[in-house]
Design an enzyme around this catalytic site. Structure first.
Site, PDB file in Angstrom:
ATOM      1  N   ARG A   1      -2.019   7.933  -0.080  1.00 54.54           N
ATOM      2  CA  ARG A   1      -3.138   8.509  -0.843  1.00 54.54           C
ATOM      3  C   ARG A   1      -4.239   9.044   0.082  1.00 54.54           C
ATOM      4  NH1 ARG A   1      -1.309   7.516  -5.862  1.00 54.54           N
ATOM      5  NH2 ARG A   1      -0.511   5.421  -6.293  1.00 54.54           N
TER       6      ARG A   1
ATOM      7  N   ARG B   1      -1.286  -7.621   3.471  1.00 56.91           N
ATOM      8  CA  ARG B   1      -1.930  -7.635   2.154  1.00 56.91           C
ATOM      9  C   ARG B   1      -1.957  -9.038   1.549  1.00 56.91           C
ATOM     10  NH1 ARG B   1      -0.043  -2.401  -1.122  1.00 56.91           N
ATOM     11  NH2 ARG B   1      -1.799  -3.079  -2.405  1.00 56.91           N
TER      12      ARG B   1
ATOM     13  N   LYS C   1       4.728   6.075 -11.052  1.00 53.57           N
ATOM     14  CA  LYS C   1       5.226   5.057 -10.117  1.00 53.57           C
ATOM     15  C   LYS C   1       5.186   3.661 -10.748  1.00 53.57           C
ATOM     16  CE  LYS C   1       2.694   4.054  -6.240  1.00 53.57           C
ATOM     17  NZ  LYS C   1       2.441   2.623  -6.080  1.00 53.57           N
TER      18      LYS C   1
ATOM     19  N   ASP D   1      -6.743   3.836  -7.717  1.00 47.43           N
ATOM     20  CA  ASP D   1      -5.860   4.649  -6.868  1.00 47.43           C
ATOM     21  C   ASP D   1      -6.391   6.073  -6.679  1.00 47.43           C
ATOM     22  OD1 ASP D   1      -4.154   2.518  -6.585  1.00 47.43           O
ATOM     23  OD2 ASP D   1      -2.761   3.167  -8.137  1.00 47.43           O
TER      24      ASP D   1
ATOM     25  N   GLY E   1       3.555  -2.769  -2.693  1.00 44.07           N
ATOM     26  CA  GLY E   1       2.872  -3.944  -3.214  1.00 44.07           C
ATOM     27  C   GLY E   1       3.363  -4.320  -4.602  1.00 44.07           C
TER      28      GLY E   1
HETATM   29  C1  S3P Z   1      -0.287  -1.122  -9.616  1.00 44.11           C
HETATM   30  C2  S3P Z   1      -1.504  -1.730  -9.730  1.00 44.11           C
HETATM   31  C3  S3P Z   1      -2.638  -1.443  -8.835  1.00 44.11           C
HETATM   32  C4  S3P Z   1      -2.470  -0.106  -8.128  1.00 44.11           C
HETATM   33  C5  S3P Z   1      -1.096   0.062  -7.547  1.00 44.11           C
HETATM   34  C6  S3P Z   1      -0.039  -0.053  -8.630  1.00 44.11           C
HETATM   35  C7  S3P Z   1       0.794  -1.523 -10.531  1.00 44.11           C
HETATM   36  O1  S3P Z   1      -2.734  -2.468  -7.875  1.00 44.11           O
HETATM   37  O2  S3P Z   1      -3.446   0.009  -7.110  1.00 44.11           O
HETATM   38  O3  S3P Z   1      -0.991   1.328  -6.914  1.00 44.11           O
HETATM   39  O4  S3P Z   1       1.826  -0.834 -10.589  1.00 44.11           O
HETATM   40  O5  S3P Z   1       0.631  -2.539 -11.217  1.00 44.11           O
HETATM   41  P1  S3P Z   1      -3.516  -3.849  -8.212  1.00 44.11           P
HETATM   42  O6  S3P Z   1      -2.994  -4.315  -9.483  1.00 44.11           O
HETATM   43  O7  S3P Z   1      -3.219  -4.816  -7.118  1.00 44.11           O
HETATM   44  O8  S3P Z   1      -4.964  -3.444  -8.244  1.00 44.11           O
END
Ligand code: S3P
Length: 426
Positions: free
Chosen positions: A387, A122, A22, A314, A94
């Site tokens: 998750r 968030r 992802k 994660d 996010g």
């Molecule tokens: C991600 C970074 C992580 C992770 C998210 C994907 C990314 O978040 O938890 O599922 O793709 O950079 P954070 O960087 O906010 O910890």
């Protein structure tokens, strides 16, 4: 709302070929858009989150189409995006909102970004502050949360930023904004987080004064070749734990990205006593890719804390499930970031473990799980968090009695094939 009913299994035998990572899929789409020529992407994750990035980029004028199994992105270059007249909707993602904010900060037009009810809770100050410092105008009508209104400028100022929270999304947001500065933008992280953005930027990451430093600047050319996205280790973690917990099991997971910033869950499971073998089978995007083989295992409790936390952030929900079946206590500390993920994962994990008869205690920055070696089927509240849904689906396989996963279709956020694979249909 979909509900999935699951029963305990007496064995679990699967060979799973993983779908694309992802995190890398988001970046593959964004970097291809930032490049002027066409890029072909294979193995792209078609889960809802990366598809949110696809939609947002398309609304900004980037043509992204699937031809057979390959995605074709006609990049517009760093400065070729078109303003979108509506509000860009990132859904639940996010990574989309934080990374795209970095790109949009460097565009000479106004953009509005929002997402679903989880996204609107968030924290965004972590990107608002550095992007404002770089000269972008960012308004949040919701106290540092989405919706965000970004007034970009093509002349951002370079910054030297030390991250307060260990976040690859924040790091990546600033590095992408750094593509619109004349001088070098520097991001320092105390603990190394996933490095997919740096790898795509093709810049070296050097360790300096105990900090990891990564730099970007507009002098960098985007002559990236076509991209193949390796399989998602975060998805592999669910099957690995299933293999450990269900008796008489053998699980083989192929096409696993073995980037060291993502494989912490393998180290934790091994420390817990998992019968898990890793075989490196080749390379994808210059990163090791391999196969995991897992057999039923007797697990013991461990401490998960310190520098490993960003690496396993994660995977903590499914590691917590493993801990409930382990012998002894597992303590997870320094993981307060879990409270601001798709839901408050600390309270969601503890609530659901208790619902299944487990012994778990919540801390501000983590939890303590006393392994009892068993759980009992229950109704699982997922909080629409993919998750949480998948972790407790794995718990149900080794529990006694029936488990009901509420709003189970939320798995499509990262792993649309999850239920089919669980059922043994794919
Ligand atoms: C991600 C970074 C992580 C992770 C998210 C994907 C990314 O978040 O938890 O599922 O793709 O950079 P954070 O960087 O906010 O910890």
């Amino acid at each position: 709302m979909a509900q999935t009913v699951l029963s305990p299994q007496t064995s679990f035998h699967r060979t799973v070929f993983l779908t694309g990572d992802k995190s890398i899929s988001h970046r593959a789409l964004m970097f291809s858009a930032l490049k002027k020529q066409t890029t072909l992407i294979s193995g792209l994750s078609e889960a809802a989150d990366p598809m949110s990035t696809r939609t947002v980029l398309a609304q900004l004028g980037v043509s992204i189409r699937k031809k057979g199994e390959i995605w074709e992105v006609k990049g517009v270059g760093r400065t070729g995006f078109k303003p979108f007249s509506g509000v860009l909707d990132v859904g639940n993602s996010g990574t989309t909102i934080r990374l795209m904010s970095g790109i949009l900060a460097g565009q000479p037009f106004v953009s509005e970004l929002t997402g679903d009810s989880s996204i609107r809770k968030r924290p965004m100050n972590r990107i608002i502050r550095p992007l404002t410092q770089m000269g972008a105008g960012i308004e949040s009508v919701n106290e540092g949360r989405a919706p965000l209104k970004i007034t970009g400028t093509s002349r951002l100022a370079a910054i030297d930023h030390t991250m307060e929270v260990s976040s690859a999304q924040v790091k990546s947001c600033i590095l992408l904004a750094g593509l619109y500065t004349k001088e070098k933008t520097i991001v320092r992280e105390k603990v190394k987080t996933r490095d997919h953005t740096e790898r795509m930027l093709n810049l070296t990451t050097v360790e300096k004064d105990g900090y990891f430093v990564t730099e970007s600047s507009s002098s960098h050319e985007f002559d990236l070749p076509d991209i193949t996205v390796p399989g998602d280790p975060s998805s592999a973690a669910f099957w690995a734990v299933a293999g450990c917990l269900v008796p008489n099991s053998l699980v083989r997971i192929e096409n696993v990205l073995l980037n060291p910033t993502r494989t912490g869950f393998i180290d934790v499971l091994k420390q817990m006593g998992a019968d898990l073998t890793v075989t490196v089978t080749g390379e994808c995007q210059k990163e090791p890719v391999g196969t995991l083989e897992i057999r039923s295992s007797s697990l013991k409790g461990v401490t998960i804390a310190g520098e490993i936390i960003p690496n396993v952030i994660d995977e903590i929900p499914v590691l917590a499930v493993a801990a409930a079946f382990a012998d002894g206590i597992t303590e997870i500390r320094g993981a307060e970031e879990l409270r601001v993920k798709e839901c408050d994962r600390i309270s969601a994990i503890v609530q659901n473990l208790k619902a299944m008869g487990g012994e778990a205690e919540e801390f501000k920055d983590g939890m303590k799980i006393t392994g009892t070696g068993k759980l009992t089927g229950a109704v699982i509240e997922t909080f629409h968090d993919h998750r949480i849904a998948m972790s407790f689906a794995i718990a149900s396989l080794a529990a006694s009695g029936e488990t009901r996963i509420q709003n189970s279709d939320c798995v499509k956020i990262s792993y649309p094939a999850f239920w089919e694979i669980l059922a043994g249909n794919s």
